[in-house]
Structure formats: C-alpha cells, structure tokens
Design an enzyme around this catalytic site. Structure first.
Site, PDB file in Angstrom:
ATOM      1  N   ILE A   1       6.228 -26.881   7.626  1.00 54.07           N
ATOM      2  CA  ILE A   1       6.944 -28.051   7.116  1.00 54.07           C
ATOM      3  C   ILE A   1       6.247 -28.604   5.872  1.00 54.07           C
ATOM      4  O   ILE A   1       5.109 -29.081   5.948  1.00 54.07           O
ATOM      5  CB  ILE A   1       7.051 -29.153   8.213  1.00 54.07           C
TER       6      ILE A   1
ATOM      7  N   PHE B   1      11.579 -32.090   5.959  1.00 54.47           N
ATOM      8  CA  PHE B   1      12.719 -31.622   6.760  1.00 54.47           C
ATOM      9  C   PHE B   1      12.173 -30.656   7.799  1.00 54.47           C
ATOM     10  O   PHE B   1      11.373 -29.771   7.454  1.00 54.47           O
ATOM     11  CB  PHE B   1      13.599 -30.951   5.721  1.00 54.47           C
ATOM     12  N   GLY B   2      12.538 -30.842   9.048  1.00 54.59           N
ATOM     13  CA  GLY B   2      11.978 -29.999  10.104  1.00 54.59           C
ATOM     14  C   GLY B   2      13.050 -29.240  10.850  1.00 54.59           C
ATOM     15  O   GLY B   2      13.737 -29.802  11.716  1.00 54.59           O
ATOM     16  N   LEU B   3      13.196 -27.957  10.509  1.00 62.11           N
ATOM     17  CA  LEU B   3      14.176 -27.101  11.180  1.00 62.11           C
ATOM     18  C   LEU B   3      13.442 -25.951  11.870  1.00 62.11           C
ATOM     19  O   LEU B   3      13.603 -25.719  13.069  1.00 62.11           O
ATOM     20  CB  LEU B   3      15.168 -26.549  10.136  1.00 62.11           C
ATOM     21  N   THR B   4      12.610 -25.240  11.102  1.00 65.95           N
ATOM     22  CA  THR B   4      11.968 -24.024  11.593  1.00 65.95           C
ATOM     23  C   THR B   4      11.002 -24.303  12.744  1.00 65.95           C
ATOM     24  O   THR B   4      10.264 -25.283  12.733  1.00 65.95           O
ATOM     25  CB  THR B   4      11.202 -23.358  10.424  1.00 65.95           C
TER      26      THR B   4
ATOM     27  N   GLY C   1      13.305 -19.147  13.459  1.00 69.06           N
ATOM     28  CA  GLY C   1      13.108 -19.010  12.010  1.00 69.06           C
ATOM     29  C   GLY C   1      14.453 -18.747  11.369  1.00 69.06           C
ATOM     30  O   GLY C   1      15.251 -19.665  11.166  1.00 69.06           O
TER      31      GLY C   1
ATOM     32  N   GLY D   1      -5.464  -5.355 -17.089  1.00 69.58           N
ATOM     33  CA  GLY D   1      -6.610  -5.903 -16.349  1.00 69.58           C
ATOM     34  C   GLY D   1      -6.675  -7.418 -16.437  1.00 69.58           C
ATOM     35  O   GLY D   1      -6.997  -8.102 -15.453  1.00 69.58           O
TER      36      GLY D   1
ATOM     37  N   THR E   1      15.408 -16.467   4.353  1.00 71.62           N
ATOM     38  CA  THR E   1      14.937 -15.191   3.782  1.00 71.62           C
ATOM     39  C   THR E   1      16.054 -14.565   2.964  1.00 71.62           C
ATOM     40  O   THR E   1      17.237 -14.907   3.141  1.00 71.62           O
ATOM     41  CB  THR E   1      14.556 -14.203   4.904  1.00 71.62           C
TER      42      THR E   1
ATOM     43  N   GLU F   1      13.428 -21.278   2.685  1.00 65.16           N
ATOM     44  CA  GLU F   1      14.796 -21.825   2.668  1.00 65.16           C
ATOM     45  C   GLU F   1      15.826 -20.716   2.914  1.00 65.16           C
ATOM     46  O   GLU F   1      16.901 -20.667   2.299  1.00 65.16           O
ATOM     47  CB  GLU F   1      15.048 -22.632   1.387  1.00 65.16           C
TER      48      GLU F   1
HETATM   49  N1  COS Z   1      28.000 -25.143   5.724  1.00 66.38           N
HETATM   50  C1  COS Z   1      28.744 -25.716   6.695  1.00 66.38           C
HETATM   51  N2  COS Z   1      28.799 -25.225   7.963  1.00 66.38           N
HETATM   52  C2  COS Z   1      28.084 -24.135   8.229  1.00 66.38           C
HETATM   53  C3  COS Z   1      27.284 -23.479   7.274  1.00 66.38           C
HETATM   54  C4  COS Z   1      27.258 -24.037   5.968  1.00 66.38           C
HETATM   55  N3  COS Z   1      26.528 -23.496   5.000  1.00 66.38           N
HETATM   56  N4  COS Z   1      26.694 -22.416   7.840  1.00 66.38           N
HETATM   57  C5  COS Z   1      27.116 -22.376   9.109  1.00 66.38           C
HETATM   58  N5  COS Z   1      27.954 -23.412   9.342  1.00 66.38           N
HETATM   59  C6  COS Z   1      28.648 -23.726  10.597  1.00 66.38           C
HETATM   60  C7  COS Z   1      29.577 -22.580  11.031  1.00 66.38           C
HETATM   61  O1  COS Z   1      30.850 -22.703  10.423  1.00 66.38           O
HETATM   62  C8  COS Z   1      29.632 -22.772  12.523  1.00 66.38           C
HETATM   63  O2  COS Z   1      30.527 -23.839  12.794  1.00 66.38           O
HETATM   64  P1  COS Z   1      31.536 -23.765  14.076  1.00 66.38           P
HETATM   65  O3  COS Z   1      30.695 -24.131  15.241  1.00 66.38           O
HETATM   66  O4  COS Z   1      32.573 -24.772  13.764  1.00 66.38           O
HETATM   67  O5  COS Z   1      32.074 -22.364  14.125  1.00 66.38           O
HETATM   68  C9  COS Z   1      28.233 -23.275  12.870  1.00 66.38           C
HETATM   69  O6  COS Z   1      27.684 -23.817  11.657  1.00 66.38           O
HETATM   70  C10 COS Z   1      27.344 -22.158  13.366  1.00 66.38           C
HETATM   71  O7  COS Z   1      27.252 -21.222  12.315  1.00 66.38           O
HETATM   72  P2  COS Z   1      26.992 -19.667  12.545  1.00 66.38           P
HETATM   73  O8  COS Z   1      27.803 -19.186  13.717  1.00 66.38           O
HETATM   74  O9  COS Z   1      27.176 -18.996  11.250  1.00 66.38           O
HETATM   75  O10 COS Z   1      25.455 -19.675  12.953  1.00 66.38           O
HETATM   76  P3  COS Z   1      24.464 -18.483  13.179  1.00 66.38           P
HETATM   77  O11 COS Z   1      23.631 -18.826  14.348  1.00 66.38           O
HETATM   78  O12 COS Z   1      25.193 -17.176  13.149  1.00 66.38           O
HETATM   79  O13 COS Z   1      23.482 -18.592  11.913  1.00 66.38           O
HETATM   80  C11 COS Z   1      22.617 -18.205   9.704  1.00 66.38           C
HETATM   81  C12 COS Z   1      23.838 -18.316  10.628  1.00 66.38           C
HETATM   82  C13 COS Z   1      21.765 -16.992   9.997  1.00 66.38           C
HETATM   83  C14 COS Z   1      23.263 -18.076   8.314  1.00 66.38           C
HETATM   84  C15 COS Z   1      21.776 -19.501   9.785  1.00 66.38           C
HETATM   85  O14 COS Z   1      21.118 -19.584  11.022  1.00 66.38           O
HETATM   86  C16 COS Z   1      20.724 -19.577   8.693  1.00 66.38           C
HETATM   87  O15 COS Z   1      21.039 -19.971   7.562  1.00 66.38           O
HETATM   88  N6  COS Z   1      19.459 -19.235   9.028  1.00 66.38           N
HETATM   89  C17 COS Z   1      18.362 -19.380   8.104  1.00 66.38           C
HETATM   90  C18 COS Z   1      17.738 -20.699   8.293  1.00 66.38           C
HETATM   91  C19 COS Z   1      16.869 -21.070   7.141  1.00 66.38           C
HETATM   92  O16 COS Z   1      17.280 -20.992   5.986  1.00 66.38           O
HETATM   93  N7  COS Z   1      15.664 -21.499   7.460  1.00 66.38           N
HETATM   94  C20 COS Z   1      14.723 -21.858   6.442  1.00 66.38           C
HETATM   95  C21 COS Z   1      14.379 -23.266   6.555  1.00 66.38           C
HETATM   96  S1  COS Z   1      13.178 -23.577   5.331  1.00 66.38           S
HETATM   97  S2  COS Z   1      13.484 -25.370   4.936  1.00 66.38           S
END
Ligand code: COS
Length: 423
Positions: A157, A123-126, A131, A360, A385, A383
């Site tokens: 990834i 899965f590629g998000l970051t 981040g 130790g 922080t 997944e």
């Molecule tokens: N389930 C369903 N919808 C979701 C959701 C969830 N868990 N989280 C957010 N959404 C939706 C929101 O409802 C919003 O929808 P609308 O456009 O209809 O309003 C949209 O997604 C944008 O959400 P939000 O405004 O909350 O986004 P932010 O940019 O504020 O980001 C965080 C929120 C920080 C919580 C998010 O970016 C995040 O989880 N970041 C961490 C990423 C991560 O875990 N990376 C690690 C990857 S390792 S595999």
C-alpha cells in the site's frame, strides 16, 4: 501533441518541468539510495497545488482537467518516478474514490486535507491472497452497532506509513463474490510525524483516527525507492457507518473504476520514465566519441533512438486520448488498459535501450538510466499486471465484436454479399 494541449496545459508542464529540474533532479539519486521519503519536495508540490490537480476548487484543489494531472505525473517521472507515484497514488487512488463515490459530507470532511496536501492518502485493495484476483478479498467487515468491525490486512500500500486517509475494501457478504465487497474510509496517524511536522504538513489532528489501523514495516523495493510502501493492518478496527464509501456491495466495482483512472496515471508515469531515458541517451550519444566519431553517427544508435522516439509518440497518443475520453465522461476502461500496457512495456524497453547506448556508464549510478530501469519494472506490475490489462482489453474487444455482429442482425435477414455495393 498540439491537438490535445491548450496554452494552459503547456504553461503547467513548463512550471512542473522547472520545479523537477531545480528540486528533484539534484536529489533523485540520493533518495533512491537512502529510500528517504522526500517531505521537503512534497511540501513544495503541495504549495504548487500538485496534490490536488483534478480536484474542484471548492474542495481545495486546482480544478483542472484529467489531462493536466496526467501531464504533471509525466513531467515528474522524467526526473524521478518516486515523486510521480507519490502524486499519482495520492490523487487517483487516495483522493478520487472519495471524490467520485463519497457523500457530500464525506467529500467536505476528507477531500480538502488531501487536495491541499496537508495529509497524504492511499487505497487498500491488494491482499496476500487477493492480488490480480481482486475479488478474492479476505478482509472482513461485520456489522457492529451503527458501524462495522474490520479485520484483515492489505499489502503493497503506497503511503501506508506516511499517509493518513485510506479507502479500503472488505467483504460484507461472503456469498456474493465481487458483489459482496464494500469500501470504507479509515484513518491512521502518519508514522513519520516528526519529519512531517518539520516541514509543516503530513498530519491533521481533526481526522477520525481508527483504532486498530496501523502500518507495517517499509518494503525494501527494487525501484520507486523514495515512495512509501507498506502493509496496512486492520485489526478489530471499528468504523462508523458514516465512513462506508458508497452502498454495501459496491466496493469492488468502485475500486475497478478507480483503477481505470489509475492506469492512465501509470501510463503517464511510464511515458515520463521512457522520455527521461531517451533524453539521457540522445544527449550521451551526441557527446560520446568512439572510433573517432560521435556514437550518434552510427546507424545502429540512430535506429535505436528513432524506434524509441516513434514509440514515445504512439504511447503519448494512447495516454492523452484515454485522459481525453475520461474528461468528456466517455467510457475509457479499454483505452486506459491499452495505454498502461503499451507505455509500461515501452518504459522497460526504452530504459534498457538507454543503458545499452550508454554502455558501461549506463550500468553505473553516475547516470540515471539504471535507476529508471528499476523504476520502470513495477509499471508492468502495479495497478494491475500487464496480464490483467490484456485480459481487460481482450474482454472489451470480444464484446465489441459481438455487439457489431448482433447489430448486423440474424444471418437470414442480411443482404446477400455484393447485393448492395458501397460505392
Ligand atoms: N468498471 C466498472 N465495473 C467493472 C469494471 C470496471 N472497470 N471491472 C469489472 N466491473 C464489474 C463487472 O461488470 C462485474 O459486475 P456485475 O457483478 O454487475 O457483473 C463485477 O465488476 C465483477 O467483475 P468481473 O466478473 O470482471 O471480476 P473478476 O473477478 O473476473 O475480475 C479483473 C476481473 C481480473 C479484471 C479484476 O479483478 C482486476 O482488475 N484485477 C486486478 C486488480 C488490480 O489492478 N490490482 C492492483 C491494485 S494496485 S493499486
């Protein structure tokens, strides 16, 4: 934990426990040292069905519930977190987005080779600049003929090298923020083809390999050293519209939903690590003598172990409850974040406590607890922080409070305090 577990769950746990003791424990330390990807054990896990636990039987999986999958990850992590993250990243991050958001055609094409373990997924998000701020994605996807041209790169990834099927996000409409992000399925060949072929899996000739998708160098990590983590480059990579996953603009939300599930997996992995450290510490405390007594007889040691056992019980309730909610189709985003937050911090504390109990000896690689401590650290980071988990939980609890307040109606319409006694 009887409330959660059926006899089938217990039998599955027992099978995985035996496999972990026979096949993982003897090699865990060597794998940590060399960083070798454990293809032989991946093959064995594929044969046991562990690479497709919650995937329907019709698509080649075991057709079991979410809790079964959680138990598998926890059991593996008691012995080696690298094996556990291999199963977890492959299942929740690699396979589940296609299963949850894919068309029937996409499911038929991509899920069976993943569920059987024939190939690994990711899965590629970051990205370097996206981040925690995942909606800050820079990778672009521009319409080109009856497909899209992708440009960008994804970092950290899991399986970028050894895997073949990936779901990635890219911006299709830059002005729409999170709503302008779309996800795509891309395929690239395994970079360890020879080793994979020697065990008879890891590659599927029939996949639509996308030119311009390639893996970078392997990360040299503090922990999870036998899992494969790399950068995934998308360079002028053209994918047909048939490989767009879900509608345009739905990519971010679908990834957030996928991460909700992934967080229960990390909670289970953390629990396994904490339990593994606890088991080592209690065994050691019972055998080790100082001042003419077993160190177990010292109250300081007993209290430390009692705290660990209590927190393990609490973490297990949080994690199994989140999986239980998910299995029943109930909202579980807050509970998944709570389980991940609590259990990852527990794993850190428990592994440090175990080292302290072993003294130790715990600081050497003769015992697994120093490896477990290094493996635990990333659970507070990956997944999402723990700062992001607190943000997610905070948003939920505030919303719940506002909803409760709104349900009570305007202040003027409320009964005066004490007017209606609840008894
Ligand atoms: N389930 C369903 N919808 C979701 C959701 C969830 N868990 N989280 C957010 N959404 C939706 C929101 O409802 C919003 O929808 P609308 O456009 O209809 O309003 C949209 O997604 C944008 O959400 P939000 O405004 O909350 O986004 P932010 O940019 O504020 O980001 C965080 C929120 C920080 C919580 C998010 O970016 C995040 O989880 N970041 C961490 C990423 C991560 O875990 N990376 C690690 C990857 S390792 S595999």
């Amino acid at each position: 934990m009887e409330r959660y577990l059926t006899p089938e769950h217990v039998r599955l746990q027992e099978r995985v426990r035996r496999f972990a003791l026979d096949a993982i424990e003897p090699v865990a330390s060597e794998l940590d040292e060399t960083g070798r990807f454990p293809w032989e054990n991946v093959r064995a896990m594929a044969e046991m069905g562990l690479l497709g636990v919650p995937v329907p039987r019709a698509l080649g999986g075991m057709g079991l519930d979410d809790l079964s999958y959680i138990l598998v990850v926890e059991e593996l992590a008691k012995h080696d977190a690298s094996h556990a993250i291999t199963v977890s990243a492959h299942t929740t991050l690699g396979t589940s987005p296609i299963l949850s958001f894919g068309s029937e055609e996409q499911k038929r094409r991509f899920v069976p080779p993943l569920a059987s373990g024939e190939v690994l997924g990711g899965f590629g998000l970051t990205e370097p600049d996206a981040g925690s701020d995942a909606s800050g994605t820079r990778t672009r996807a521009v319409r080109d003929g009856d497909g899209y041209r992708l440009d960008g790169s994804k970092i950290f990834i899991t399986h970028a090298g050894v895997g073949e099927i990936f779901t990635v996000t890219a911006v299709t409409e830059p002005k729409r923020g999170a709503r302008g992000i779309t996800s795509f399925i891309v395929c690239k060949p395994n970079v360890e083809l020879e080793r994979a072929r020697s065990v008879g899996l890891g590659h599927h000739d029939g996949l639509p390999f996308t030119e311009g998708v390639r893996a970078g160098a392997r990360e040299d990590k503090m922990g999870w050293r036998a899992s494969d983590t790399r950068e995934l480059y998308l360079e002028n990579a053209w994918v047909p519209e048939a490989q767009r996953l879900g509608a345009e603009g739905q990519g971010f939300i679908n990834f957030m939903k996928t991460l909700d599930s992934g967080r229960i997996g990390i909670a289970a992995l953390s629990l396994g690590l904490a339990q593994g450290a606890f088991d080592t510490a209690i065994r050691y405390a019972h055998e080790r003598e100082q001042f003419g007594r077993r160190i177990w007889d010292f109250q300081q040691i007993q209290f430390r172990l009692a705290d660990m056992a209590t927190e393990l019980e609490a973490g297990r309730h949080l994690t199994y409850h989140a999986a239980w909610l998910k299995s029943r189709g109930r909202p579980f985003s807050k509970e998944a974040a709570m389980a991940k937050l609590f259990c990852s911090e527990l794993a850190m504390r428990a592994t440090l406590d175990a080292i302290q109990i072993l003294g130790g000896a715990g600081y050497t690689s003769d015992y697994p607890v120093e490896r477990m401590m290094r493996d635990a650290k990333v659970c507070e980071i990956g997944e999402g922080t723990n700062e992001v988990q607190r943000l997610v939980i905070g948003r939920h609890v505030l919303q719940e409070a506002l909803d409760r307040e709104a349900a009570r109606g305007p202040i003027s319409a409320r009964e005066p305090a004490g007017a209606t006694a609840p008894w």
